[in-house]
Design an enzyme around this catalytic site. Structure first.
Site, mmCIF file in Angstrom:
data_model
loop_
_atom_site.group_PDB
_atom_site.id
_atom_site.type_symbol
_atom_site.label_atom_id
_atom_site.label_comp_id
_atom_site.label_asym_id
_atom_site.label_seq_id
_atom_site.Cartn_x
_atom_site.Cartn_y
_atom_site.Cartn_z
ATOM 1 N NE ARG A 169 -7.371 33.561 51.977
ATOM 2 C CZ ARG A 169 -8.584 33.373 51.431
ATOM 3 N NH1 ARG A 169 -9.664 33.701 52.120
ATOM 4 N NH2 ARG A 169 -8.701 32.859 50.225
ATOM 5 C CG HIS A 185 -8.726 30.300 53.200
ATOM 6 N ND1 HIS A 185 -7.805 29.640 52.416
ATOM 7 C CD2 HIS A 185 -9.873 30.335 52.480
ATOM 8 C CE1 HIS A 185 -8.366 29.297 51.264
ATOM 9 N NE2 HIS A 185 -9.624 29.704 51.274
ATOM 10 C CG ASP A 192 -9.044 29.420 47.814
ATOM 11 O OD1 ASP A 192 -9.846 28.675 48.405
ATOM 12 O OD2 ASP A 192 -9.008 30.656 47.969
ATOM 13 C CG HIS A 223 -16.020 29.553 45.540
ATOM 14 N ND1 HIS A 223 -16.637 30.479 46.350
ATOM 15 C CD2 HIS A 223 -14.977 29.067 46.255
ATOM 16 C CE1 HIS A 223 -16.001 30.535 47.512
ATOM 17 N NE2 HIS A 223 -14.991 29.689 47.482
ATOM 18 C CG ASP A 225 -11.905 33.125 40.601
ATOM 19 O OD1 ASP A 225 -12.438 32.519 41.560
ATOM 20 O OD2 ASP A 225 -11.392 34.258 40.705
ATOM 21 C CG HIS A 228 -12.698 26.818 49.697
ATOM 22 N ND1 HIS A 228 -11.995 27.748 50.424
ATOM 23 C CD2 HIS A 228 -13.275 25.977 50.607
ATOM 24 C CE1 HIS A 228 -12.131 27.490 51.723
ATOM 25 N NE2 HIS A 228 -12.892 26.424 51.860
#
Ligand SMILES: [Zn+2]
Length: 256
Positions: A169, A185, A192, A223, A225, A228
């Site tokens: 990102r 990121h 992820d 976290h 869902d 990481h």
């Protein structure tokens, strides 16, 4: 010798030389579009060929380990190569020769990414890899190492799919999803992982064996869902619902 025979001999020599040339070009050492190793690498070897090998076996450092990508074929590299060899049914002697390189060629795409992951999959933010906390080249290089670790994780979990839901990102992409300002990121070395076919706990637990210094999963804030994983400088593991914790129990210095 008589002129006719001399001519014939010359012709035969020419044919022989020609055939030799054809044979030589028909059976070269393996030429891989990404990277080609020659000879054998073993403990004590050094240089770029070793570093390229280290990138590809970086998912085999042993539980809790992180393999240095320093181009020095030391004991840790030997062990990582041996684990890679064992994982693929090769003679696990920790010496990288033709059989090991053949397996690596089979596992890599022309752009050097492992066959089951791609740069696009590790970056749905932009196509330039710029705008993060490191140079674009560094972010992309970090993502490549992460993909090789994911390939090792994937193989260890039965070669079933691993779904990457977020990778590199830029600062703006990270802000848009509410990522921490120190998020890995932004460095390109984070991924992820979504559930299915593996549970998030299966992913978090197995990641401990494949070179990820950072692991955050179910039970860690935000976290539940996804799991990481990243390549932060020092270990922080926390997935309390999965029994995954840093040995030190230290607080997360970086966030996700
Ligand atoms: Zn993340």
């Amino acid at each position: 010798m008589p002129k006719l025979i001399r001519l014939l001999a010359t012709a035969l020599l020419a044919i022989g030389a020609s055939a030799g040339t054809v044979l030589a070009t028909a059976a070269p050492a393996h030429a891989d579009a990404c990277y080609t190793w020659s000879g054998v690498l073993a403990q004590g070897s050094s240089g770029e060929a070793v570093r390229q090998l280290q990138i590809r076996v970086s998912g085999y450092p042993g539980t809790g380990g992180v393999l240095g990508l320093d181009g020095q074929y030391g004991p840790a590299t030997k062990s990582a190569v041996a684990r890679f060899q064992a994982a693929y049914g090769l003679t696990a002697d920790g010496v990288a020769g033709p059989a090991t390189f053949a397996k690596l060629y089979a596992l890599q795409d022309d752009d050097c990414t492992p066959v089951n992951f791609s740069y696009a999959e590790l970056n749905d933010c932009n196509t330039t890899w710029s705008g993060g906390n490191v140079s674009a080249a560094t972010a992309k290089a970090n993502a490549l190492v992460t993909m090789w670790k994911l390939q090792a994780l994937r193989h260890a979990l039965g070669d079933q799919q691993i779904r990457v839901t977020s990778g590199f990102r830029s600062v703006s992409c990270n802000n848009a999803v509410g990522g921490a300002s120190t998020s890995r990121h932004l460095y390109g070395d984070a991924a992820d992982l979504g559930a299915g076919p593996h549970s998030l706990c299966t992913l978090a637990q197995a990641a401990r064996n494949h070179g990820f210094a950072g692991i955050l999963g179910p039970g860690y804030p935000d976290h539940n869902d996804h799991t990481h994983v990243d390549g932060r400088p020092s270990r922080f593991w926390s997935a309390p619902n999965c029994g995954v914790a840093s040995l030190t129990g230290s607080l997360d210095p970086l966030g996700d």
